[in-house]
Design a protein around this motif. Structure first.
Motif, mmCIF file in Angstrom:
data_model
loop_
_atom_site.group_PDB
_atom_site.id
_atom_site.type_symbol
_atom_site.label_atom_id
_atom_site.label_comp_id
_atom_site.label_asym_id
_atom_site.label_seq_id
_atom_site.Cartn_x
_atom_site.Cartn_y
_atom_site.Cartn_z
ATOM 1 N N PHE A 199 34.976 33.354 44.166
ATOM 2 C CA PHE A 199 34.909 33.787 42.770
ATOM 3 C C PHE A 199 34.438 32.646 41.869
ATOM 4 C CE2 PHE A 199 36.772 34.798 38.600
ATOM 5 C CZ PHE A 199 36.166 36.034 38.398
ATOM 6 N N ARG A 200 34.971 31.449 42.084
ATOM 7 C CA ARG A 200 34.544 30.291 41.281
ATOM 8 C C ARG A 200 33.069 29.973 41.513
ATOM 9 N NH1 ARG A 200 39.587 26.047 41.814
ATOM 10 N NH2 ARG A 200 40.987 27.190 40.432
ATOM 11 N N ARG A 201 32.627 30.120 42.754
ATOM 12 C CA ARG A 201 31.216 29.863 43.060
ATOM 13 C C ARG A 201 30.328 30.887 42.356
ATOM 14 N NH1 ARG A 201 28.086 31.688 47.815
ATOM 15 N NH2 ARG A 201 29.977 32.886 48.066
ATOM 16 N N ARG A 202 30.731 32.157 42.391
ATOM 17 C CA ARG A 202 29.932 33.198 41.723
ATOM 18 C C ARG A 202 29.870 32.965 40.221
ATOM 19 N NH1 ARG A 202 31.026 39.101 44.469
ATOM 20 N NH2 ARG A 202 30.474 38.521 46.582
ATOM 21 N N VAL A 203 30.992 32.605 39.622
ATOM 22 C CA VAL A 203 31.010 32.325 38.188
ATOM 23 C C VAL A 203 30.138 31.103 37.890
ATOM 24 C CG1 VAL A 203 32.467 31.583 36.255
ATOM 25 C CG2 VAL A 203 33.231 33.428 37.761
ATOM 26 N N GLY A 204 30.210 30.096 38.751
ATOM 27 C CA GLY A 204 29.379 28.905 38.576
ATOM 28 C C GLY A 204 27.898 29.224 38.666
ATOM 29 N N ILE A 235 38.149 43.955 30.148
ATOM 30 C CA ILE A 235 38.111 45.025 31.150
ATOM 31 C C ILE A 235 36.986 44.755 32.146
ATOM 32 C CG2 ILE A 235 37.641 47.488 31.507
ATOM 33 C CD1 ILE A 235 40.441 46.907 30.426
ATOM 34 N N GLY A 236 35.840 44.317 31.671
ATOM 35 C CA GLY A 236 34.715 43.996 32.550
ATOM 36 C C GLY A 236 35.026 42.847 33.490
ATOM 37 N N LEU A 237 35.662 41.815 32.985
ATOM 38 C CA LEU A 237 36.040 40.673 33.829
ATOM 39 C C LEU A 237 37.074 41.068 34.879
ATOM 40 C CD1 LEU A 237 36.229 37.820 31.167
ATOM 41 C CD2 LEU A 237 34.503 38.127 32.962
ATOM 42 N N ALA A 238 38.015 41.904 34.489
ATOM 43 C CA ALA A 238 39.020 42.372 35.448
ATOM 44 C C ALA A 238 38.365 43.217 36.537
ATOM 45 C CB ALA A 238 40.102 43.171 34.730
ATOM 46 N N ALA A 239 37.407 44.044 36.170
ATOM 47 C CA ALA A 239 36.696 44.856 37.161
ATOM 48 C C ALA A 239 35.914 43.974 38.125
ATOM 49 C CB ALA A 239 35.776 45.846 36.464
ATOM 50 N N ALA A 240 35.263 42.941 37.610
ATOM 51 C CA ALA A 240 34.501 42.023 38.468
ATOM 52 C C ALA A 240 35.431 41.290 39.426
ATOM 53 C CB ALA A 240 33.724 41.030 37.606
ATOM 54 N N ALA A 241 36.557 40.819 38.930
ATOM 55 C CA ALA A 241 37.516 40.114 39.780
ATOM 56 C C ALA A 241 38.069 41.035 40.864
ATOM 57 C CB ALA A 241 38.653 39.551 38.936
ATOM 58 N N THR A 242 38.332 42.279 40.516
ATOM 59 C CA THR A 242 38.826 43.246 41.489
ATOM 60 C C THR A 242 37.791 43.511 42.569
ATOM 61 O OG1 THR A 242 40.213 44.281 39.813
ATOM 62 C CG2 THR A 242 39.720 45.592 41.764
ATOM 63 N N ARG A 243 36.534 43.623 42.165
ATOM 64 C CA ARG A 243 35.463 43.872 43.137
ATOM 65 C C ARG A 243 35.310 42.696 44.100
ATOM 66 N NH1 ARG A 243 29.024 44.605 42.024
ATOM 67 N NH2 ARG A 243 28.458 44.718 44.219
ATOM 68 N N VAL A 244 35.295 41.484 43.573
ATOM 69 C CA VAL A 244 35.171 40.298 44.424
ATOM 70 C C VAL A 244 36.348 40.234 45.394
ATOM 71 C CG1 VAL A 244 35.229 37.779 44.434
ATOM 72 C CG2 VAL A 244 33.771 38.978 42.814
ATOM 73 N N ASN A 245 37.550 40.476 44.900
ATOM 74 C CA ASN A 245 38.746 40.432 45.743
ATOM 75 C C ASN A 245 38.647 41.468 46.868
ATOM 76 O OD1 ASN A 245 41.333 39.574 46.530
ATOM 77 N ND2 ASN A 245 42.263 41.240 45.372
ATOM 78 N N ARG A 246 38.248 42.677 46.538
ATOM 79 C CA ARG A 246 38.132 43.730 47.543
ATOM 80 C C ARG A 246 37.078 43.393 48.594
ATOM 81 N NH1 ARG A 246 37.436 47.924 44.370
ATOM 82 N NH2 ARG A 246 35.192 47.658 44.269
ATOM 83 N N GLU A 247 35.918 42.897 48.157
ATOM 84 C CA GLU A 247 34.853 42.523 49.093
ATOM 85 C C GLU A 247 35.289 41.408 50.029
ATOM 86 O OE1 GLU A 247 31.519 41.536 46.660
ATOM 87 O OE2 GLU A 247 31.005 43.628 46.272
ATOM 88 N N GLU A 248 36.002 40.437 49.489
ATOM 89 C CA GLU A 248 36.427 39.309 50.314
ATOM 90 C C GLU A 248 37.538 39.717 51.289
ATOM 91 O OE1 GLU A 248 34.709 36.447 50.412
ATOM 92 O OE2 GLU A 248 33.408 37.543 49.059
ATOM 93 N N LYS A 249 38.415 40.601 50.891
ATOM 94 C CA LYS A 249 39.453 41.081 51.811
ATOM 95 C C LYS A 249 38.830 41.863 52.957
ATOM 96 C CE LYS A 249 43.566 41.122 48.992
ATOM 97 N NZ LYS A 249 44.668 41.902 48.454
#
Length: 60
Positions: free
Chosen positions: A46-51, A19-33
């Motif tokens: 997203f890959r850069r942030r995870v890296g 659930i936490g990972l899905a929330a983080a991915a959703t936030r990154v997607n929304r910010e980038e859009k």
């Protein structure tokens, strides 16, 4: 009243992390859009942030 598990004692932590990972991915997607970036650019960010997190934030 005893604590009741959502799924099971062993699967609740995995469920919480997912659930936490899905929330983080959703936030990154929304910010980038909002910044007008494409889906491919969003995946790159997203890959850069995870890296950065994986390496301890030492590299940019």
């Amino acid at each position: 009243m005893a604590y009741q598990y959502i799924i099971s004692r062993s699967l609740d932590p995995i469920f919480a992390v997912s659930i936490g990972l899905a929330a983080a991915a959703t936030r990154v997607n929304r910010e980038e859009k909002e910044k007008g970036r494409s889906a491919a650019q969003t995946v790159h960010v997203f890959r850069r942030r995870v890296g950065l997190w994986w390496e301890g934030g030492a590299k940019n």
